[in-house]
Scaffold this motif. Sequence first.
Motif, PDB file in Angstrom:
ATOM      1  N   GLU A  31     -23.694  83.383  75.938  1.00 28.59           N
ATOM      2  CA  GLU A  31     -24.050  82.829  77.243  1.00 28.59           C
ATOM      3  C   GLU A  31     -22.809  82.478  78.058  1.00 28.59           C
ATOM      4  N   ILE A  32     -21.831  81.854  77.446  1.00 21.69           N
ATOM      5  CA  ILE A  32     -20.623  81.452  78.170  1.00 21.69           C
ATOM      6  C   ILE A  32     -19.768  82.663  78.532  1.00 21.69           C
ATOM      7  N   ASN A  33     -19.485  83.519  77.553  1.00 22.03           N
ATOM      8  CA  ASN A  33     -18.559  84.629  77.809  1.00 22.03           C
ATOM      9  C   ASN A  33     -19.133  85.696  78.721  1.00 22.03           C
ATOM     10  N   SER A  34     -20.436  85.827  78.757  1.00 16.95           N
ATOM     11  CA  SER A  34     -21.037  86.828  79.652  1.00 16.95           C
ATOM     12  C   SER A  34     -21.060  86.353  81.104  1.00 16.95           C
ATOM     13  N   ARG A  35     -20.836  85.049  81.321  1.00 14.51           N
ATOM     14  CA  ARG A  35     -20.907  84.490  82.675  1.00 14.51           C
ATOM     15  C   ARG A  35     -19.590  83.880  83.149  1.00 14.51           C
ATOM     16  N   TRP A  36     -18.599  83.808  82.266  1.00 12.54           N
ATOM     17  CA  TRP A  36     -17.378  83.087  82.614  1.00 12.54           C
ATOM     18  C   TRP A  36     -16.541  83.841  83.655  1.00 12.54           C
ATOM     19  N   PHE A  86     -27.277  72.561  77.975  1.00 10.75           N
ATOM     20  CA  PHE A  86     -26.810  73.930  78.219  1.00 10.75           C
ATOM     21  C   PHE A  86     -26.766  74.711  76.907  1.00 10.75           C
ATOM     22  N   ALA A  87     -26.250  74.090  75.852  1.00  9.31           N
ATOM     23  CA  ALA A  87     -26.176  74.758  74.553  1.00  9.31           C
ATOM     24  C   ALA A  87     -27.567  75.080  74.027  1.00  9.31           C
ATOM     25  N   VAL A  88     -28.493  74.155  74.188  1.00 12.25           N
ATOM     26  CA  VAL A  88     -29.876  74.384  73.734  1.00 12.25           C
ATOM     27  C   VAL A  88     -30.521  75.507  74.534  1.00 12.25           C
ATOM     28  N   MET A  89     -30.233  75.562  75.831  1.00 13.78           N
ATOM     29  CA  MET A  89     -30.747  76.661  76.657  1.00 13.78           C
ATOM     30  C   MET A  89     -30.256  78.010  76.131  1.00 13.78           C
ATOM     31  N   ALA A  90     -28.959  78.084  75.815  1.00 16.93           N
ATOM     32  CA  ALA A  90     -28.387  79.331  75.298  1.00 16.93           C
ATOM     33  C   ALA A  90     -29.021  79.723  73.971  1.00 16.93           C
ATOM     34  N   VAL A  91     -29.248  78.731  73.126  1.00 15.24           N
ATOM     35  CA  VAL A  91     -29.867  78.968  71.812  1.00 15.24           C
ATOM     36  C   VAL A  91     -31.272  79.544  71.964  1.00 15.24           C
ATOM     37  N   ASN A  92     -32.019  79.041  72.938  1.00 19.64           N
ATOM     38  CA  ASN A  92     -33.385  79.518  73.151  1.00 19.64           C
ATOM     39  C   ASN A  92     -33.436  80.835  73.918  1.00 19.64           C
ATOM     40  N   GLU A 118     -20.658  73.482  86.043  1.00 17.96           N
ATOM     41  CA  GLU A 118     -21.111  73.596  87.427  1.00 17.96           C
ATOM     42  C   GLU A 118     -21.087  75.047  87.903  1.00 17.96           C
ATOM     43  N   TYR A 119     -19.977  75.765  87.618  1.00 19.81           N
ATOM     44  CA  TYR A 119     -19.854  77.149  88.065  1.00 19.81           C
ATOM     45  C   TYR A 119     -19.466  78.105  86.932  1.00 19.81           C
ATOM     46  N   LEU A 120     -19.332  77.595  85.711  1.00 22.40           N
ATOM     47  CA  LEU A 120     -18.878  78.407  84.577  1.00 22.40           C
ATOM     48  C   LEU A 120     -17.620  79.186  84.943  1.00 22.40           C
TER      49      LEU A 120
END
Length: 310
Positions: free
Chosen positions: A182-187, A152-158, A207-209
């Motif tokens: 990535e996390i804060n925009s979807r949390w 997930f972290a690598v996905m966000a980085v890319n 699973e659902y952020l």
Amino acid sequence: MINFKNLTFQNIKQKLQVKKPWDDVIIFVLNVLISVPLFIIAHENLIELNWVFNLDRILLFIFIIIATQLILRLLRTIIIICIVLYLLVLFYGTIFGNYGFESIYEDYDSMIYTMSDNPHPQDIIISKLLPFPNKSKILSAIEYKNPRVRNFAVMAVNKHFKNTRGYSDYRTIIQCFAVFKEINSRWNYVSDPKDGDYIATASESLEYLSGDCDDHSILMAACVRAIGGTPRLIHTKGHIYPEILIGNMNDLETANFLIKNKLFVKESYGKQLHYHIDERNQIWLNLDYTATYPGGPFMSEEILGALTLN
């Protein structure tokens, strides 16, 4: 024979001289181009005196400008050679990945921006804090070696900020900011059951952020740790939130520039960075779920404990 030599020297001298007023113009441009990287080097290696309005750094820059100007005027007769040598050095640095044309632009832009927008600490966290609640459970939940968390972290980085200028120089911090985005925009905030705390693991939150503040903090810390960053969790009376280690004041200036001028321009426009300074003078930047940019405002609550992932 002597006259011939003198004549030859005079001819060479005349050919190398630039006619007025262009010599002054060239000297001024060269002065700026040379003084900026010299100031950056001096700024990063000399002790800061923390004078008001950055007066110590302003005086340092003025001194470098004046000294460079005097040296260039002494070399006025061979100014063309100076230009050629300077351009060759920059060209070499650009080709082989050292200090080149792009680096000068970045340093100049960063220097001007930092001197006009220098962040200030919110408060200082001392070392004598209370024990962190649910410490063992939280540490177990921060699964930074879990493949799902790492992927997930690598996905966000890319997905975010890959094409930012200067990416290779500030790779880790930019990648950690990509994870934050990535996390804060979807949390989506979801409360715990009424009868007690529910501590979700990082892989479970993926699973659902969704989850509460401790679930967000656990996931953020795990993802930041999974790509080489150093996170920690802060415990207040009714809240837990994550922070990331930035480093010293020079590192903070770099982070400030990246956030406000490159990565989160709209979100951070006209706003300050919020951070803490620990007992070792290390700077930690706020990554709370309530923030729209790294270093967003803290929730105003008394700090009770800190949990660092080394």
